[in-house]
Scaffold this motif. Structure first.
Motif, PDB file in Angstrom:
ATOM      1  N   VAL A   1       0.852  -1.195   0.000  1.00  0.00           N
ATOM      2  CA  VAL A   1       0.000   0.000   0.000  1.00  0.00           C
ATOM      3  C   VAL A   1       0.882   1.236   0.000  1.00  0.00           C
ATOM      4  CG1 VAL A   1      -1.959  -1.113   1.135  1.00  0.00           C
ATOM      5  CG2 VAL A   1      -0.192  -0.025   2.531  1.00  0.00           C
ATOM      6  N   SER A   2       0.378   2.301  -0.597  1.00  0.00           N
ATOM      7  CA  SER A   2       1.113   3.558  -0.654  1.00  0.00           C
ATOM      8  C   SER A   2       1.071   4.239   0.709  1.00  0.00           C
ATOM      9  CB  SER A   2       0.482   4.471  -1.701  1.00  0.00           C
ATOM     10  OG  SER A   2      -0.822   4.865  -1.284  1.00  0.00           O
ATOM     11  N   ALA A   3       1.878   5.272   0.855  1.00  0.00           N
ATOM     12  CA  ALA A   3       1.903   6.015   2.113  1.00  0.00           C
ATOM     13  C   ALA A   3       0.530   6.609   2.418  1.00  0.00           C
ATOM     14  CB  ALA A   3       2.967   7.115   2.032  1.00  0.00           C
ATOM     15  N   GLU A   4      -0.138   7.112   1.376  1.00  0.00           N
ATOM     16  CA  GLU A   4      -1.469   7.690   1.577  1.00  0.00           C
ATOM     17  C   GLU A   4      -2.481   6.615   1.979  1.00  0.00           C
ATOM     18  OE1 GLU A   4      -4.859  10.276  -0.872  1.00  0.00           O
ATOM     19  OE2 GLU A   4      -2.959   9.746  -1.823  1.00  0.00           O
ATOM     20  N   GLU A   5      -2.408   5.462   1.330  1.00  0.00           N
ATOM     21  CA  GLU A   5      -3.320   4.372   1.675  1.00  0.00           C
ATOM     22  C   GLU A   5      -3.054   3.869   3.086  1.00  0.00           C
ATOM     23  OE1 GLU A   5      -4.196   2.343  -2.694  1.00  0.00           O
ATOM     24  OE2 GLU A   5      -2.370   1.803  -1.578  1.00  0.00           O
TER      25      GLU A   5
ATOM     26  N   ASP B   1       3.353  -1.280   4.164  1.00  0.00           N
ATOM     27  CA  ASP B   1       3.591   0.058   3.624  1.00  0.00           C
ATOM     28  C   ASP B   1       4.924   0.142   2.885  1.00  0.00           C
ATOM     29  OD1 ASP B   1       5.631   0.391   5.492  1.00  0.00           O
ATOM     30  OD2 ASP B   1       4.477   1.688   6.819  1.00  0.00           O
ATOM     31  N   GLU B   2       5.245   1.307   2.406  1.00  0.00           N
ATOM     32  CA  GLU B   2       6.426   1.494   1.580  1.00  0.00           C
ATOM     33  C   GLU B   2       7.724   1.293   2.345  1.00  0.00           C
ATOM     34  OE1 GLU B   2       5.750   5.405   0.072  1.00  0.00           O
ATOM     35  OE2 GLU B   2       4.418   4.737  -1.544  1.00  0.00           O
TER      36      GLU B   2
END
Length: 297
Positions: free
Chosen positions: A240-244, A270-271
């Motif tokens: 998942v992206s940082a925003e997600e 996460d990233e």
């Protein structure tokens, strides 16, 4: 600060699972320790231990299938269905005439697949809030309800004939909640000579193997699996992206992202390679089923 993680321990005979948890607490300097599935004091083998925030992952481990190596002694029954109990009966000499190789094969086949099993009365199952074994030790007559379990493998790998006994070394793959003592008891009953367990070793819990476990005297130097490493073994990993990651941690859904999951659950990573939590489908969206504490990722 204690790092969260999953620890694999090879439990020796004579210790309870609670004993292992207590030693882990002392070794790691934290009270927040739990395990994914009890082993009897007689049993040895794999205990999966959760430390700090990683204890939240134990929910997803406890229900996984397991592998056991055991020895079933035919010809005797005990009050506990294992070697810790007093011998109650011994097979009569003429009863052995029916214990042929074919009869053993048929008996094992009957106990393989989807079966209904009555757990041993001396078990950790709670009856009206008290452990069944506590009620038995208090002199109560305990009969537990049958439960449906799956035995996907039940193989005899060696046998040894003794005076009035026949020992079978077996390997069992089974669903969570299966009692190997009950398999020994039921096989002996079906053959007409009685049976109980003389040794039990758990070698696998889901994706975790006892070959990767540490001994009880090596806890202080033991390395743990990170929450992300452990969760990725249990479930598919979902990057998942940082925003997600931020949205999931704040309880927000990922709109229209359900097609990213092949199954019903996944480990959101996460990233930075840290575990955000466990996500699930909710309609067309993804939402958190469990979030990891900030310090546990």
């Amino acid at each position: 600060m204690v790092s969260p993680g999953i620890l694999l321990v090879d439990k020796p005979a004579g210790l309870t699972s609670h004993d292992v948890v207590a030693r882990t607490r002392r070794a790691f300097g934290t009270r927040k320790v739990g395990h994914a599935g009890t082993l009897d004091p007689m049993a040895t083998g794999l205990l999966v231990i959760g430390i700090e925030g990683a204890t939240r992952l134990l929910t997803y481990i406890v229900g996984t299938d397991k592998t056991y190596e055991a020895t079933i002694r035919l010809g005797q029954t005990t009050g506990t269905d294992d070697a810790d109990g007093e011998i109650l009966t011994r097979a009569a000499p003429d009863a052995w005439d029916a214990v042929t190789e074919n009869a053993i094969t048929i008996g094992i086949a009957t106990l393989t697949g989807e079966i209904s099993q009555v757990p041993s009365a001396v078990s950790a199952i709670k009856v009206d809030g008290r452990r069944a074994y506590d009620r038995v030790r208090a002199g109560e007559d305990v009969v537990l309800a049958a439960r449906d379990v799956v035995v996907s493998r039940f193989d005899v790998v060696a046998r040894r004939q003794g005076e009035g006994i026949l020992d079978l070394d077996v390997v069992v793959d089974c669903s969570s909640g299966t009692y190997i003592r009950a398999l020994a008891r039921d096989l002996g009953a079906a053959l007409g000579v009685g049976g109980h367990l003389t040794s039990l070793r758990r070698t696998r819990v889901g994706p975790f193997d006892v070959a990767d476990a540490v001994g009880i005297d090596d806890l202080s130097d033991a390395r743990t699996l990170t929450p992300a490493q452990a969760a990725s073994r249990i479930l598919p990993a979902l990057p998942v992206s940082a925003e997600e990651a931020r949205d999931l941690r704040h309880g927000k859904r990922l709109s229209d992202q359900a097609p990213r999951l092949e199954g019903t659950l996944a480990a959101a990573i996460d990233e930075d390679g840290s575990l955000v939590g466990i996500v699930e489908r909710r309609g067309a969206d993804l939402k958190s089923a469990m979030n990891m504490p900030e310090a546990a990722r």
